[in-house]
Structure formats: C-alpha cells, structure tokens
Design an enzyme around this catalytic site. Structure first.
Site, PDB file in Angstrom:
ATOM      1  N   HIS A  57       0.846  -1.199   0.000  1.00 46.46           N
ATOM      2  CA  HIS A  57       0.000   0.000   0.000  1.00 46.46           C
ATOM      3  C   HIS A  57       0.875   1.240   0.000  1.00 46.46           C
ATOM      4  O   HIS A  57       2.090   1.147   0.095  1.00 46.46           O
ATOM      5  CB  HIS A  57      -0.999  -0.017   1.156  1.00 46.46           C
ATOM      6  CG  HIS A  57      -0.418   0.050   2.529  1.00 46.46           C
ATOM      7  ND1 HIS A  57       0.373  -0.947   3.065  1.00 46.46           N
ATOM      8  CD2 HIS A  57      -0.505   1.009   3.501  1.00 46.46           C
ATOM      9  CE1 HIS A  57       0.719  -0.625   4.293  1.00 46.46           C
ATOM     10  NE2 HIS A  57       0.217   0.562   4.576  1.00 46.46           N
ATOM     11  N   HIS A  59       1.334   3.985   1.986  1.00 48.14           N
ATOM     12  CA  HIS A  59       1.853   4.748   3.117  1.00 48.14           C
ATOM     13  C   HIS A  59       3.372   4.856   3.066  1.00 48.14           C
ATOM     14  O   HIS A  59       4.073   3.917   2.677  1.00 48.14           O
ATOM     15  CB  HIS A  59       1.395   4.120   4.436  1.00 48.14           C
ATOM     16  CG  HIS A  59      -0.032   4.388   4.750  1.00 48.14           C
ATOM     17  ND1 HIS A  59      -0.771   3.627   5.628  1.00 48.14           N
ATOM     18  CD2 HIS A  59      -0.884   5.353   4.300  1.00 48.14           C
ATOM     19  CE1 HIS A  59      -2.011   4.102   5.710  1.00 48.14           C
ATOM     20  NE2 HIS A  59      -2.106   5.142   4.908  1.00 48.14           N
ATOM     21  N   ASP A  61       5.697   4.762   5.207  1.00 49.33           N
ATOM     22  CA  ASP A  61       6.535   3.805   5.938  1.00 49.33           C
ATOM     23  C   ASP A  61       6.533   2.428   5.270  1.00 49.33           C
ATOM     24  O   ASP A  61       7.067   1.462   5.823  1.00 49.33           O
ATOM     25  CB  ASP A  61       6.117   3.699   7.410  1.00 49.33           C
ATOM     26  CG  ASP A  61       4.723   3.157   7.620  1.00 49.33           C
ATOM     27  OD1 ASP A  61       3.847   3.407   6.760  1.00 49.33           O
ATOM     28  OD2 ASP A  61       4.485   2.479   8.643  1.00 49.33           O
ATOM     29  N   HIS A 115      -7.628  -0.758   5.480  1.00 48.52           N
ATOM     30  CA  HIS A 115      -6.609   0.152   6.019  1.00 48.52           C
ATOM     31  C   HIS A 115      -6.402   1.302   5.040  1.00 48.52           C
ATOM     32  O   HIS A 115      -6.385   2.471   5.419  1.00 48.52           O
ATOM     33  CB  HIS A 115      -5.316  -0.636   6.238  1.00 48.52           C
ATOM     34  CG  HIS A 115      -4.189   0.170   6.795  1.00 48.52           C
ATOM     35  ND1 HIS A 115      -4.233   0.757   8.039  1.00 48.52           N
ATOM     36  CD2 HIS A 115      -2.963   0.478   6.278  1.00 48.52           C
ATOM     37  CE1 HIS A 115      -3.094   1.389   8.268  1.00 48.52           C
ATOM     38  NE2 HIS A 115      -2.311   1.238   7.210  1.00 48.52           N
ATOM     39  N   HIS A 172       4.555  -4.724  11.176  1.00 45.66           N
ATOM     40  CA  HIS A 172       4.864  -3.985  12.411  1.00 45.66           C
ATOM     41  C   HIS A 172       4.956  -4.933  13.602  1.00 45.66           C
ATOM     42  O   HIS A 172       4.284  -5.967  13.656  1.00 45.66           O
ATOM     43  CB  HIS A 172       3.778  -2.942  12.700  1.00 45.66           C
ATOM     44  CG  HIS A 172       3.764  -1.798  11.743  1.00 45.66           C
ATOM     45  ND1 HIS A 172       4.571  -0.700  11.881  1.00 45.66           N
ATOM     46  CD2 HIS A 172       3.030  -1.585  10.630  1.00 45.66           C
ATOM     47  CE1 HIS A 172       4.339   0.154  10.888  1.00 45.66           C
ATOM     48  NE2 HIS A 172       3.405  -0.366  10.113  1.00 45.66           N
TER      49      HIS A 172
END
Length: 256
Positions: A57, A59, A61, A115, A172
């Site tokens: 995705h 994002h 990070d 998300h 994560h």
C-alpha cells in the site's frame, strides 16, 4: 522446489521490511521498504542483488525507500493496481486474483481494502508465506483510514481461508500491545492467554513475535473472530452480525 529465503529487517521504531530471495533464480525482492539504507546494507551483507520491490500500500513507511532503491539497483516496482497513482516508481500494477511470478514461484495477489482503499497482499503458497502489509497484524489489524468495517472484515476473510501453517509476515511489531487489548474482548480464550504469556517472554528477551502462524491468528486474533459468540458477547453484541461486532472491536482498539 526450493522455498524462498526470507530475511527480516527491523527499521524505524517498529516496522519490519522483508528481503525475499530465490536462490534458484538469483532474484531478490524487498517487501514494503520504508527506508533504503538498511535494505542496501542487508543486501550487501547477504551478497544478494535487488531485482524487485513488492509494495502492499501507499503509506510512506512502506514506500519511502522505493525511489532510492530503484535508482541504486534498477529494480522493478510492483504494487496495487487500485492505488497505482500513489505508489512511487511503480512499474507493474497487480490486483485481485493476479498471479505474479517471482523467483520460480507465483504469488497470488489479494485486494484487501480497509486500512487503505488500494491495499493488496501477496501469498506465496509454495513457501507458505503471506505478506499482508498493514491489513493483518499478529493479534491485530490495521486502522480503517480509508475503508469500512465491512470491507476490512471481508478482506480478513480472504486470509482465514488460507492454510493454517501459512506464515504471516506483517509489517509492524505491535503484538504485545495487541495481546493486552485482545484479552479485553476475548477474555475466556485459553489459547489467547497462553499466547499472550509467550509474547511477553519473547519481548522480554528482545525477540520478534513476527512472523506468526495463520492458524494461531484464527484461534486468538479477535479481529478474525468477530463471528465468534464469545467475542460478540464480550463486547455486548450477542447475536449481532459479524461486521457489527468487528466494528465495535475496532472502535475499542482505536481507543485502547
């Protein structure tokens, strides 16, 4: 067939980036490179040549290292078709049902919005590896920044159908806090209690809790158990539909 070799790189405060190496072909992919320097250092240490980036995705990070790695190596960037405009340097766009060939294996691609609107996941069945980004965590799931509870529940349902011995390579290290929350919404789950104790032991020893086994997630992750009567009762929604239960569990986690 030789399985892919997967090397975990901890970056930033709690992210995991993965190198995926195929000895048979010499190809190496990196999954969701937040930053480039640790990836380049690991490649040099391993003696591997980067050929691909697999993004789940948009994002930062998860894509922050894309352009620097592409400039340094000439690698091919693969990412979600539904969100291609937000993936830096994307070369190949993939989506639901596509099979992307890498390292002598095929990765089945799932669209898993929730998300983000364009989130995808990669399942390498031969290597029993699921790269799920921020859709599924060990004992958790991603916040619903761009999707609905119904979308996320459907996305997680795609993972529940995979083999129990699938290794879940999430992005994560949130597991210890996720376990503390899970016990508040699934307090009678003996498997969860035992897993939470093991997670505390691992973290006290400085060890990662990722990857996890999908079978463990199905048995203990409350976000995969919104259709369980015990979870529904624990959040005051006995008899409610799973999407409503999931939404309540997610709301409680957001405020935990």
């Amino acid at each position: 067939m030789a399985q892919l070799t997967i090397h975990q790189i901890p970056v930033l405060s709690d992210n995991y980036v993965y190198l995926v190496h195929a000895a048979a072909t010499g190809e190496t992919a990196v999954v969701d490179p937040a930053v480039a320097p640790p990836v380049l250092a690991a490649l040099e240490q391993k003696g591997w040549r980067l050929t691909h980036i697999l993004n789940t995705h948009h994002h930062a990070d998860h894509t922050g290292g894309n352009l620097a790695l592409k400039q340094a190596t000439g690698c091919t960037i693969v990412g979600p078709r539904a969100d291609a405009a937000r993936i830096p340097g994307i070369d190949v766009a993939v989506g639901e049902g596509d099979r992307y060939r890498f390292g002598g294996e095929e990765a089945l691609v799932f669209d898993v919005p929730g998300h983000t609107r364009g989130h995808i996941a990669y399942h390498f069945a031969d290597s029993k590896a699921l790269f799920c980004g921020d859709t599924l965590f060990a004992l958790g799931c991603g916040r619903l920044f761009e999707g609905t509870p119904a979308q996320m529940w459907a996305s997680l349902g795609k993972f529940r159908s995979l083999p129990a011995d699938t290794l879940v390579y999430c992005a994560h290290e949130y597991t210890q806090s996720n376990a503390r929350f899970a016990l508040t919404v699934d307090p009678q789950n003996e498997n969860l209690k035992a897993r939470a104790a093991e997670i505390d032991r691992l973290r006290a020893a400085g060890q990662p809790t990722v990857p996890s086994l999908l079978g463990e997630e199905v048995a203990t992750n409350p976000f995969l158990r919104a259709d369980d009567t015990g979870v529904a009762a624990a959040v005051g929604l006995a008899g409610a539909d799973p999407v409503s239960v999931f939404a309540e569990v997610r709301k409680r986690k957001d405020n935990f």
